[in-house]
Design a protein around this motif. Structure first.
Motif, short mmCIF file in Angstrom:
data_model
loop_
_atom_site.label_atom_id
_atom_site.label_comp_id
_atom_site.label_asym_id
_atom_site.label_seq_id
_atom_site.Cartn_x
_atom_site.Cartn_y
_atom_site.Cartn_z
N GLU A 1 -0.68 59.47 33.81
CA GLU A 1 0.47 59.79 32.96
C GLU A 1 1.82 59.55 33.63
O GLU A 1 2.85 59.91 33.07
CB GLU A 1 0.35 61.24 32.44
N GLY A 2 1.79 58.99 34.83
CA GLY A 2 3.02 58.67 35.52
C GLY A 2 3.65 59.87 36.20
O GLY A 2 3.12 60.99 36.12
N PRO A 3 4.80 59.64 36.90
CA PRO A 3 5.44 60.71 37.67
C PRO A 3 5.77 61.94 36.82
O PRO A 3 6.06 61.81 35.63
CB PRO A 3 6.73 60.05 38.17
N ALA A 4 5.67 63.10 37.44
CA ALA A 4 5.96 64.34 36.73
C ALA A 4 6.40 65.38 37.74
O ALA A 4 6.21 65.21 38.94
CB ALA A 4 4.72 64.81 35.98
N ASN A 5 7.01 66.45 37.25
CA ASN A 5 7.36 67.55 38.16
C ASN A 5 6.26 68.62 38.11
O ASN A 5 5.36 68.57 37.26
CB ASN A 5 8.74 68.13 37.83
N GLY A 6 6.35 69.56 39.04
CA GLY A 6 5.31 70.58 39.16
C GLY A 6 5.15 71.42 37.90
O GLY A 6 4.03 71.77 37.52
N TYR A 7 6.27 71.71 37.28
CA TYR A 7 6.23 72.54 36.07
C TYR A 7 5.42 71.85 34.96
O TYR A 7 4.59 72.48 34.31
CB TYR A 7 7.67 72.79 35.60
N THR A 8 5.68 70.58 34.78
CA THR A 8 4.96 69.81 33.75
C THR A 8 3.46 69.74 34.08
O THR A 8 2.62 69.89 33.20
CB THR A 8 5.55 68.39 33.67
N LEU A 9 3.16 69.51 35.37
CA LEU A 9 1.76 69.47 35.79
C LEU A 9 1.08 70.82 35.52
O LEU A 9 -0.04 70.88 35.02
CB LEU A 9 1.66 69.11 37.27
N ALA A 10 1.82 71.90 35.83
CA ALA A 10 1.26 73.24 35.60
C ALA A 10 0.97 73.46 34.12
O ALA A 10 -0.03 74.09 33.77
CB ALA A 10 2.23 74.29 36.13
N TYR B 1 10.44 65.31 41.30
CA TYR B 1 9.50 64.43 40.62
C TYR B 1 8.52 63.83 41.61
O TYR B 1 8.91 63.33 42.66
CB TYR B 1 10.22 63.36 39.80
N TYR B 2 7.25 63.94 41.26
CA TYR B 2 6.18 63.46 42.14
C TYR B 2 5.57 62.20 41.55
O TYR B 2 5.30 62.13 40.35
CB TYR B 2 5.09 64.52 42.28
N ALA B 3 5.32 61.20 42.41
CA ALA B 3 4.65 59.97 41.98
C ALA B 3 3.50 59.67 42.92
O ALA B 3 3.58 59.90 44.13
CB ALA B 3 5.64 58.81 41.99
N ILE B 4 2.40 59.18 42.37
CA ILE B 4 1.23 58.86 43.20
C ILE B 4 1.52 57.61 44.00
O ILE B 4 2.20 56.69 43.54
CB ILE B 4 -0.04 58.70 42.32
#
Lengths: 181, 181
Positions: B14-23, B67-70
DNA sequence: CTGTACATGTAAAGTGTTACATGATTTT
DNA sequence: AAAATCATGTAACACTTTACATGTACAG
């Protein structure tokens, strides 16, 4: 709390036992339902004894073994937990997580993984069916066959799912490359 | 490792996201497959960043979000885990444990407990069937529908088991007293 | 007399849950 | 201006796994 209740249940339905024997149960019949190692069981038995749920008999046992017996308080606590505590129904299933991650693999690799699960759950289903036959022939008054049947039905469900999942993945057009590269 | 792989999978598909969105994902669609709270996710993201599996972009984000990206290394690690690490297939199922403990209750109380499960899994099965319909209509190329289908099939299996278990317990002759007293 | 099964523990590391704590931005 | 939502973290506790550690009794 679950480990504690599993121990109370074993002591209630099968009578006094030592920690080693209880630990063996957790790698035998009970293991289909709950797993625990001796390093978790011994400290828990000590805490349960402190709480008055079980009694220790240390005398006249071979190999300095301790025999544990459930107390009236322990039986009450087991019944209270079963009747009044809301079950934790969350299923922590790594196979389900892996199936969720399958889109990060090429179609070919995804199929390899799914076929491993088909094989594993085919074997597991066969084994659990044998176990059920044993229960059918033993005609006990206990409900051990209920949890055996549940394990079997879940195993069959995963097996059926895996075969369906393979056909779903095969349906999709191959891209020729890994989707994650 | 599972939480780490779940996070890598979300960032990969789903592409880069921040921790809140991942949670939020872990309390939404992914929750049927794996649960995690933000207090577990934030430290894990920091460790994954240290390990080079993801990259952080802290600049020009509102609300000091990260924002975190793999990374390529992260994609490799996800594929390696899926293909080479033996899955942990143990199912930790408190309902199965409780069914094992049922023989410590009177027939009447056991039936009350089983009927609670019948009701719970009837509702859950209905909800998951709705979810499947949503997947059927969205025609995406992802495999999210595979894990939804697995959750549904397991839920149906437990529902069917619970109805069968009630009839099994009803078959047994009532003793008139709790078997644990 | 040596290996295996019996029997009980502790230590360390990893994983997971609940509660505490704070601040920014948007919506009502 | 207040409330809701967005956003990130730490602390304490509970649970689980793996490794370390020790001693007893029996079978071959």
């Amino acid at each position: 709390m679950s480990l504690r209740m599993a121990l109370l249940g074993l002591l209630a339905s099968e009578g006094p036992a030592n920690g080693y024997t209880l630990a063996k149960s957790f790698s035998g019949s009970v293991s289909h339902v709950w797993k625990a190692s001796h390093s978790q069981i011994y400290p828990e038995l000590a805490r349960m004894s402190d709480a008055g749920l079980i009694e220790i008999n240390e005398e006249q046992q071979p190999r300095r073994a301790k025999y544990y017996a459930i107390t009236a308080k322990g039986r009450d606590e087991l019944e209270r937990w079963l009747m009044e505590v809301e079950p934790n129904r969350s299923i922590r299933n790594e196979i389900a997580l892996r199936s969720f991650l399958l889109s990060n693999l090429s179609r070919e690799k995804a199929i390899i993984l799914i076929e491993r699960e088909i094989e594993y759950y085919r074997e597991r289903t066969d084994k659990l069916k044998e176990l059920r036959t044993m229960f059918d022939n033993s005609s006990d008054q206990k409900f051990g066959h209920l949890s055996a049947e549940l394990g079997l039905r879940i195993s069959e469900a995963i097996y059926g799912w895996a075969k369906w999942a393979r056909s779903e993945v095969e349906k999709q057009k191959s891209t020729g490359t890994d989707s994650i590269s």
